[in-house]
Structure formats: C-alpha cells, structure tokens
Design a protein around this motif. Sequence first.
Motif, PDB file in Angstrom:
ATOM      1  N   ASP A 194       0.839  -1.197   0.000  1.00 52.29           N
ATOM      2  CA  ASP A 194       0.000   0.000   0.000  1.00 52.29           C
ATOM      3  C   ASP A 194       0.874   1.247   0.000  1.00 52.29           C
ATOM      4  O   ASP A 194       0.465   2.294  -0.497  1.00 52.29           O
ATOM      5  N   PHE A 195       2.077   1.134   0.585  1.00 54.74           N
ATOM      6  CA  PHE A 195       3.036   2.235   0.669  1.00 54.74           C
ATOM      7  C   PHE A 195       4.422   1.662   0.420  1.00 54.74           C
ATOM      8  O   PHE A 195       4.704   0.534   0.800  1.00 54.74           O
ATOM      9  N   THR A 196       5.296   2.467  -0.180  1.00 55.42           N
ATOM     10  CA  THR A 196       6.688   2.068  -0.371  1.00 55.42           C
ATOM     11  C   THR A 196       7.592   3.180   0.143  1.00 55.42           C
ATOM     12  O   THR A 196       7.433   4.339  -0.241  1.00 55.42           O
ATOM     13  N   ILE A 197       8.514   2.811   1.024  1.00 56.40           N
ATOM     14  CA  ILE A 197       9.523   3.737   1.538  1.00 56.40           C
ATOM     15  C   ILE A 197      10.871   3.272   1.001  1.00 56.40           C
ATOM     16  O   ILE A 197      11.307   2.157   1.284  1.00 56.40           O
ATOM     17  N   VAL A 198      11.494   4.118   0.188  1.00 58.64           N
ATOM     18  CA  VAL A 198      12.837   3.809  -0.318  1.00 58.64           C
ATOM     19  C   VAL A 198      13.820   4.383   0.698  1.00 58.64           C
ATOM     20  O   VAL A 198      14.086   5.580   0.732  1.00 58.64           O
ATOM     21  N   ASN A 199      14.329   3.512   1.538  1.00 58.36           N
ATOM     22  CA  ASN A 199      15.141   3.892   2.685  1.00 58.36           C
ATOM     23  C   ASN A 199      16.605   4.100   2.288  1.00 58.36           C
ATOM     24  O   ASN A 199      17.479   3.313   2.631  1.00 58.36           O
ATOM     25  N   SER A 200      16.844   5.190   1.550  1.00 59.21           N
ATOM     26  CA  SER A 200      18.212   5.474   1.125  1.00 59.21           C
ATOM     27  C   SER A 200      18.692   6.825   1.649  1.00 59.21           C
ATOM     28  O   SER A 200      19.829   7.217   1.402  1.00 59.21           O
ATOM     29  N   GLY A 201      17.827   7.531   2.383  1.00 57.65           N
ATOM     30  CA  GLY A 201      18.196   8.808   3.002  1.00 57.65           C
ATOM     31  C   GLY A 201      18.510   8.589   4.471  1.00 57.65           C
ATOM     32  O   GLY A 201      19.020   7.533   4.858  1.00 57.65           O
ATOM     33  N   THR A 202      18.161   9.563   5.283  1.00 59.61           N
ATOM     34  CA  THR A 202      18.417   9.418   6.727  1.00 59.61           C
ATOM     35  C   THR A 202      17.335   8.567   7.372  1.00 59.61           C
ATOM     36  O   THR A 202      16.165   8.630   6.983  1.00 59.61           O
ATOM     37  N   ALA A 203      17.728   7.775   8.348  1.00 57.42           N
ATOM     38  CA  ALA A 203      16.772   6.928   9.061  1.00 57.42           C
ATOM     39  C   ALA A 203      15.702   7.780   9.731  1.00 57.42           C
ATOM     40  O   ALA A 203      14.523   7.402   9.748  1.00 57.42           O
ATOM     41  N   ASP A 204      16.081   8.929  10.247  1.00 58.94           N
ATOM     42  CA  ASP A 204      15.128   9.812  10.909  1.00 58.94           C
ATOM     43  C   ASP A 204      14.023  10.251   9.949  1.00 58.94           C
ATOM     44  O   ASP A 204      12.841  10.217  10.288  1.00 58.94           O
ATOM     45  N   TYR A 205      14.405  10.651   8.737  1.00 58.75           N
ATOM     46  CA  TYR A 205      13.420  11.102   7.746  1.00 58.75           C
ATOM     47  C   TYR A 205      12.462   9.973   7.381  1.00 58.75           C
ATOM     48  O   TYR A 205      11.240  10.138   7.368  1.00 58.75           O
ATOM     49  N   HIS A 206      13.011   8.798   7.086  1.00 60.56           N
ATOM     50  CA  HIS A 206      12.164   7.685   6.662  1.00 60.56           C
ATOM     51  C   HIS A 206      11.332   7.133   7.822  1.00 60.56           C
ATOM     52  O   HIS A 206      10.213   6.654   7.608  1.00 60.56           O
ATOM     53  N   ALA A 207      11.849   7.221   9.037  1.00 62.14           N
ATOM     54  CA  ALA A 207      11.051   6.828  10.197  1.00 62.14           C
ATOM     55  C   ALA A 207       9.857   7.765  10.365  1.00 62.14           C
ATOM     56  O   ALA A 207       8.760   7.321  10.716  1.00 62.14           O
ATOM     57  N   ARG A 208      10.042   9.049  10.088  1.00 59.75           N
ATOM     58  CA  ARG A 208       8.916   9.991  10.144  1.00 59.75           C
ATOM     59  C   ARG A 208       7.867   9.631   9.103  1.00 59.75           C
ATOM     60  O   ARG A 208       6.667   9.737   9.365  1.00 59.75           O
ATOM     61  N   GLN A 209       8.303   9.155   7.929  1.00 54.69           N
ATOM     62  CA  GLN A 209       7.339   8.684   6.929  1.00 54.69           C
ATOM     63  C   GLN A 209       6.527   7.516   7.495  1.00 54.69           C
ATOM     64  O   GLN A 209       5.299   7.480   7.352  1.00 54.69           O
ATOM     65  N   LEU A 210       7.215   6.570   8.120  1.00 59.31           N
ATOM     66  CA  LEU A 210       6.530   5.413   8.687  1.00 59.31           C
ATOM     67  C   LEU A 210       5.555   5.837   9.780  1.00 59.31           C
ATOM     68  O   LEU A 210       4.423   5.335   9.837  1.00 59.31           O
ATOM     69  N   VAL A 211       5.947   6.766  10.633  1.00 57.24           N
ATOM     70  CA  VAL A 211       5.054   7.240  11.703  1.00 57.24           C
ATOM     71  C   VAL A 211       3.802   7.883  11.112  1.00 57.24           C
ATOM     72  O   VAL A 211       2.686   7.676  11.613  1.00 57.24           O
ATOM     73  N   ARG A 212       3.962   8.641  10.037  1.00 53.45           N
ATOM     74  CA  ARG A 212       2.785   9.255   9.395  1.00 53.45           C
ATOM     75  C   ARG A 212       1.835   8.178   8.863  1.00 53.45           C
ATOM     76  O   ARG A 212       0.620   8.322   8.954  1.00 53.45           O
ATOM     77  N   ILE A 213       2.390   7.115   8.309  1.00 55.82           N
ATOM     78  CA  ILE A 213       1.540   6.009   7.841  1.00 55.82           C
ATOM     79  C   ILE A 213       0.807   5.385   9.026  1.00 55.82           C
ATOM     80  O   ILE A 213      -0.389   5.130   8.956  1.00 55.82           O
ATOM     81  N   ILE A 214       1.523   5.150  10.114  1.00 52.59           N
ATOM     82  CA  ILE A 214       0.922   4.560  11.308  1.00 52.59           C
ATOM     83  C   ILE A 214      -0.224   5.432  11.818  1.00 52.59           C
ATOM     84  O   ILE A 214      -1.291   4.928  12.190  1.00 52.59           O
ATOM     85  N   LYS A 215      -0.036   6.738  11.777  1.00 47.79           N
ATOM     86  CA  LYS A 215      -1.050   7.663  12.295  1.00 47.79           C
ATOM     87  C   LYS A 215      -2.110   8.037  11.258  1.00 47.79           C
ATOM     88  O   LYS A 215      -3.019   8.793  11.539  1.00 47.79           O
ATOM     89  N   GLY A 216      -1.989   7.482  10.045  1.00 41.49           N
ATOM     90  CA  GLY A 216      -2.970   7.756   9.009  1.00 41.49           C
ATOM     91  C   GLY A 216      -2.863   9.152   8.420  1.00 41.49           C
ATOM     92  O   GLY A 216      -3.848   9.692   7.907  1.00 41.49           O
ATOM     93  N   GLU A 217      -1.661   9.735   8.456  1.00 38.35           N
ATOM     94  CA  GLU A 217      -1.444  11.082   7.931  1.00 38.35           C
ATOM     95  C   GLU A 217      -0.780  11.018   6.559  1.00 38.35           C
ATOM     96  O   GLU A 217      -0.285   9.970   6.157  1.00 38.35           O
ATOM     97  N   ARG A 218      -0.745  12.153   5.865  1.00 40.94           N
ATOM     98  CA  ARG A 218      -0.007  12.220   4.589  1.00 40.94           C
ATOM     99  C   ARG A 218       1.449  11.872   4.896  1.00 40.94           C
ATOM    100  O   ARG A 218       2.050  12.389   5.825  1.00 40.94           O
ATOM    101  N   TRP A 219       2.018  10.985   4.112  1.00 42.42           N
ATOM    102  CA  TRP A 219       3.321  10.425   4.471  1.00 42.42           C
ATOM    103  C   TRP A 219       4.438  10.727   3.483  1.00 42.42           C
ATOM    104  O   TRP A 219       5.600  10.538   3.787  1.00 42.42           O
ATOM    105  N   ASP A 220       4.120  11.198   2.279  1.00 46.06           N
ATOM    106  CA  ASP A 220       5.127  11.264   1.229  1.00 46.06           C
ATOM    107  C   ASP A 220       5.644  12.661   0.944  1.00 46.06           C
ATOM    108  O   ASP A 220       6.063  12.969  -0.150  1.00 46.06           O
ATOM    109  N   ASP A 221       5.642  13.546   1.965  1.00 45.93           N
ATOM    110  CA  ASP A 221       6.183  14.893   1.720  1.00 45.93           C
ATOM    111  C   ASP A 221       7.373  15.166   2.634  1.00 45.93           C
ATOM    112  O   ASP A 221       7.758  14.364   3.407  1.00 45.93           O
TER     113      ASP A 221
END
Length: 197
Positions: A170-197
Amino acid sequence: MTDASVVADRRAGIGPGRLILVVGPSGAGKDTLLGFAKAACGDDRDVVFPRRLITRQASASEDNEEVSAESFQRAVAAGDYAMHWEAHGHRYALSRSINDDIGAGRTVIANVSRTVIAAARRNYANAVVVLVTAPPDVLAARLAMRARSSDGLLERRLARTVDEGTSTPDFTIVNSGTADYHARQLVRIIKGERWDD
C-alpha cells in the motif's frame, strides 16, 4: 523453503484496528525504522509494536524474543501464534495476542515476511502493507556490515524473491536517506497522515 501461515481466527476479518505489515528485503532497514517509530509512538497506547518470536539468537538491532525450535513447534501446535513463517533457515511468529489488540481497535505494527501478506489480507479487516526497500548496492553494504552468519550466504539473501502478485504494498519507503526522515514517513503512515512529503 519458505513456510508461511496466518492462523485462522473465529473472528473472520479481525478488526476494527489496523494491522500494519512492514516488509522488504534483508538490509532495507526495517528494524531501524521500526525502532525510531516505536520511540515516536511511545505515548500512544493505541499503537502496539509486538515482539517477534524467532528460532535464532536475538539481535541487539531487533526487538525479538528467542525461542527454541521445540518450543516454537509446541506453540504452533497449540495455536499460540497469529502468524508464523520460515525464512533464511529460521522460524518467526507473532503472538495470537495481536488479535486482541486489533479487536480492541488498536494499530499493530510488525516486521513480517512478504509470504504472509495474502493470508493476512484475508484474515484481517484492515491490513496495510508498507514495503521498506533500498537500492541493491545499499542492501549489499548493509548486509555485509551486519555480518550475521546464522542468516546464511549474503548472495542468497540478496537474490531472494517473493511472488509480487500476492505482496503488492500500500506504501513504499525507499530507505536510502536518513533513518530519521524515513522513520517519520513510517510514523505518518501509522497515524494515518499524509506520508510522502
């Protein structure tokens, strides 16, 4: 051999909570992102990060519980697992208690094998699949740094494939940047928020 099973529950379409399945190739950084997300969601009692049970030595980078092969098999026979699978010569499972959390409306997030996706989508009313991946050179470098000999040959882990028809995310995170940035993407998915910005 990859053996996967999602144990049927008397409650077909278990819900109303969500089951977020974090999947991806070895070395993608799934456990790292889950660790950051768990810390970020630590105050939210409606977000649950269950420990996986694994028939290999627990690792410092993962929140897993080591179990013997014999104990694992007894638990399978007793129906103690919501799902279980085999990968890289080891067996993995999630406790049946996740069904109670999901039934109570909580969100459960776990690192699982892509082989359980189809069955999970059938058995859970709100299954969400998040693919965490990275470019091949990044995966190879991360696996080489990990150097966990119990997981088998590096080449075999990198070459492992799964039938993509049954595991579309349903979502794809290409984890090639900072772990902090991509973890924030994952948290947004968990919370049902916009995740790809």
